[in-house]
Design an enzyme around this catalytic site. Structure first.
Site, PDB file in Angstrom:
ATOM      1  N   ALA A  80       0.843  -1.199   0.000  1.00 27.25           N
ATOM      2  CA  ALA A  80       0.000   0.000   0.000  1.00 27.25           C
ATOM      3  C   ALA A  80       0.873   1.242   0.000  1.00 27.25           C
ATOM      4  O   ALA A  80       2.101   1.164   0.125  1.00 27.25           O
ATOM      5  CB  ALA A  80      -0.919  -0.009   1.223  1.00 27.25           C
ATOM      6  N   GLN A  81       0.226   2.388  -0.145  1.00 27.65           N
ATOM      7  CA  GLN A  81       0.917   3.663  -0.014  1.00 27.65           C
ATOM      8  C   GLN A  81       0.058   4.620   0.806  1.00 27.65           C
ATOM      9  O   GLN A  81      -1.144   4.420   0.964  1.00 27.65           O
ATOM     10  CB  GLN A  81       1.262   4.265  -1.376  1.00 27.65           C
ATOM     11  CG  GLN A  81       0.094   4.681  -2.229  1.00 27.65           C
ATOM     12  CD  GLN A  81       0.565   5.146  -3.614  1.00 27.65           C
ATOM     13  OE1 GLN A  81       1.553   4.655  -4.159  1.00 27.65           O
ATOM     14  NE2 GLN A  81      -0.153   6.083  -4.205  1.00 27.65           N
ATOM     15  N   VAL A  82       0.701   5.679   1.314  1.00 31.27           N
ATOM     16  CA  VAL A  82       0.053   6.582   2.272  1.00 31.27           C
ATOM     17  C   VAL A  82      -0.023   7.981   1.695  1.00 31.27           C
ATOM     18  O   VAL A  82       0.951   8.492   1.122  1.00 31.27           O
ATOM     19  CB  VAL A  82       0.822   6.592   3.615  1.00 31.27           C
ATOM     20  CG1 VAL A  82       0.161   7.554   4.597  1.00 31.27           C
ATOM     21  CG2 VAL A  82       0.887   5.187   4.203  1.00 31.27           C
ATOM     22  N   ASP A 113       6.531  -5.487  13.266  1.00 33.95           N
ATOM     23  CA  ASP A 113       7.199  -4.932  12.087  1.00 33.95           C
ATOM     24  C   ASP A 113       7.916  -3.650  12.488  1.00 33.95           C
ATOM     25  O   ASP A 113       7.707  -2.587  11.888  1.00 33.95           O
ATOM     26  CB  ASP A 113       6.164  -4.672  10.996  1.00 33.95           C
ATOM     27  CG  ASP A 113       6.802  -4.580   9.605  1.00 33.95           C
ATOM     28  OD1 ASP A 113       7.971  -4.970   9.466  1.00 33.95           O
ATOM     29  OD2 ASP A 113       6.136  -4.110   8.671  1.00 33.95           O
TER      30      ASP A 113
END
Length: 504
Positions: free
Chosen positions: A130-132, A281
């Site tokens: 994904a990207q933000v 993570d």
């Protein structure tokens, strides 16, 4: 699609000379001469570990993530490969902002202008899944909008299927294959990946971690805004902070690095032993530092969970390590069934002592947990220890903690920081404090159960047990008859012997 994917994998294997890994096995080593002569024009001088890392990057984000997981499994590969895979990073270009808008509008069912007062179409971060994007809600609150990469799920399914085939080959071809359980490792990786592509799972993880640390003076977790969340989109509170990897910037901001290093260890052990729920993570890209010296946790796609028995087992082993009670460590491994029951505890104790004794009384700058883990895995192979897949994430997170601690405070003594915490936790679990805590936990269940007891007793008494009693009665009669018959035979034999003796 899978056929073309296989062709690409075959090309990458050829290009980076990964056939060296396969043809090095004793069962197919004879083919290496034939392959090298057939591909005589191919010149490969780069070290094999570097070639493997480059190949995984060429195969795409799923293989990169799998390489990151494998970098924590030093029981599966030589040290040079494990060290090189630790350098893997997601190097995925962002997708277009207009595509992100389309994904958001489709998922939430409203135009982007109604959902957000402001939305920056240029992403602030991009990863494999994904990207933000930065945005602002209509009430003025700044938020981070995470958008799932379109078309990622079919790629994941295809790559995971191929990984499963490869794991099966490893299990069949290599001597340690069954003990290392590569198919279970792939299955666990499958689970975590599917959790990551459902952003509602990440939202739930973030909410749970936020509840666990609400009001904490060590960790901040952003709030989730569920009215702007779906499987493909998650909207969270925007967090301002300094990435933990920028040491010079942290020092300029007046951050106490020694305190920060100590906080990191305490946060980790709190998540593991108090909550059994930990952020798994914790690489530098997912950890920021607030101006008040608190950590900011981001990206909750991967979390680990531990049962009460896991926590107790780990606490016993950690404390035994800290107290240099290697006999207890060896006994715990045998009691848990991780090693065969016929293992001599003294031999395992001596092996563990050889690995762990040199690392005590040293600052963290002089301790490599990677090397310690490698030695422990060598020991595990010797004693046929079964690798526990559910603890892979914990091991990975421990390595992340080591890296963070080494950056922030090279003199941080991990043992002295963690030992008092574990001793307090054990005191709370054992003795009258643990008993009282369990009583308080179980009391609501007892309160709900007690009113139903008279009815359950009445149902039990009202149930006609005649058939069961009759069956039991017949069984007892049969046993009694059988016993009487045997006693009669024995008596007859004794009488015969006595008669013979008297007549003689």
């Amino acid at each position: 699609m899978r056929f073309f994917r296989l062709l690409k994998i075959a090309y990458v294997i050829y290009r980076y000379g990964l056939d060296e890994f396969l043809l090095g096995h004793e069962r197919v080593r004879g083919l290496s001469v034939l392959v090298n002569r057939t591909l005589f024009w191919r010149k490969i001088s780069t070290p094999r570990a570097v070639r493997l890392r480059l190949a995984l990057e060429a195969l795409g984000p799923i293989f990169v993530k799998f390489g990151q997981v494998l970098s924590t499994r030093r029981d599966l590969m030589p040290p040079d490969i494990a060290d090189e895979l630790a350098f893997l990073q997601d190097r995925v270009p962002p997708f277009a902002g207009d595509v992100a808008v389309t994904v958001i509008e489709t998922a939430l069912g409203r135009p982007i202008g109604e959902l957000y007062a402001e939305f920056d179409r240029t992403p602030v971060a991009s990863a494999s899944i994904a990207q933000v994007h930065r945005a602002r809600l209509n009430d003025g609150r700044a938020v981070a909008v995470k958008v799932l990469r379109p078309g990622i799920l079919p790629v994941i399914e295809s790559d995971l299927a191929l990984m499963g085939v490869m794991a099966g080959l490893v299990e069949r071809l290599f001597r340690d294959g069954k003990r290392l359980r590569p198919r279970e490792v792939v299955a666990e990786f499958d689970k975590y990946l599917h959790d990551e592509v459902d952003l509602m799972v990440e939202a739930g993880n973030a909410s749970q971690l936020r509840r666990n640390f609400l009001g904490s003076d060590k960790l901040i977790v952003p709030e989730v805004f569920y009215d702007w969340c779906a499987r493909e989109v998650v909207t969270m509170e925007w967090m301002d902070g300094i990435p933990i990897g920028r040491i010079a910037q942290l020092q300029e901001a007046g951050i106490d690095l020694k305190k920060l290093g100590r906080y990191g260890v305490e946060i980790f052990f709190t998540q593991v032993f108090r909550d059994g729920f930990f952020h798994a993570d914790m690489h530098p890209g997912n950890i920021f530092v607030a101006p008040d010296n608190r950590y900011i946790a981001l990206d909750f796609g991967i979390v680990g969970t531990l049962s009460d028995s896991d926590k107790q087992y780990l606490a016993i082993n950690f404390l035994a390590f800290f107290n240099r009670d290697y006999h207890r460590v060896a006994a715990a491994h045998i009691e848990s069934g991780w090693v065969p029951r016929d293992t001599r505890v003294e031999e395992l104790e001596a092996a563990v002592r050889t690995v762990c004794e040199p690392i005590f009384n040293k600052p963290i700058s002089q301790i490599s947990f990677g090397q310690v883990l490698m030695r422990l895995f060598e020991t595990s192979r010797r004693f046929n220890v079964e690798i526990q897949p559910q603890l892979v994430l914990l091991q990975k997170t421990l390595l992340n903690i080591e890296g963070l601690g080494r950056q922030l405070d090279p003199d941080l003594d991990l043992w002295q920081t963690a030992k008092p915490f574990l001793e307090r936790w054990m005191n709370e679990q054992i003795g009258w404090r643990g008993l009282w805590r369990n009583i308080k936990h179980e009391a609501p269940l007892w309160t709900a159960m007690l009113p139903t007891l008279p009815r359950k007793i009445n149902d039990l008494l009202a149930h006609d047990p005649a058939g069961l009693l009759q069956q039991g009665y017949h069984g007892l009669v049969w046993e009694q008859r059988k016993r009487n018959y045997i006693l009669g035979v024995i008596a007859a034999l004794l009488a015969g012997i006595l008669t013979a003796v008297v007549l003689r």
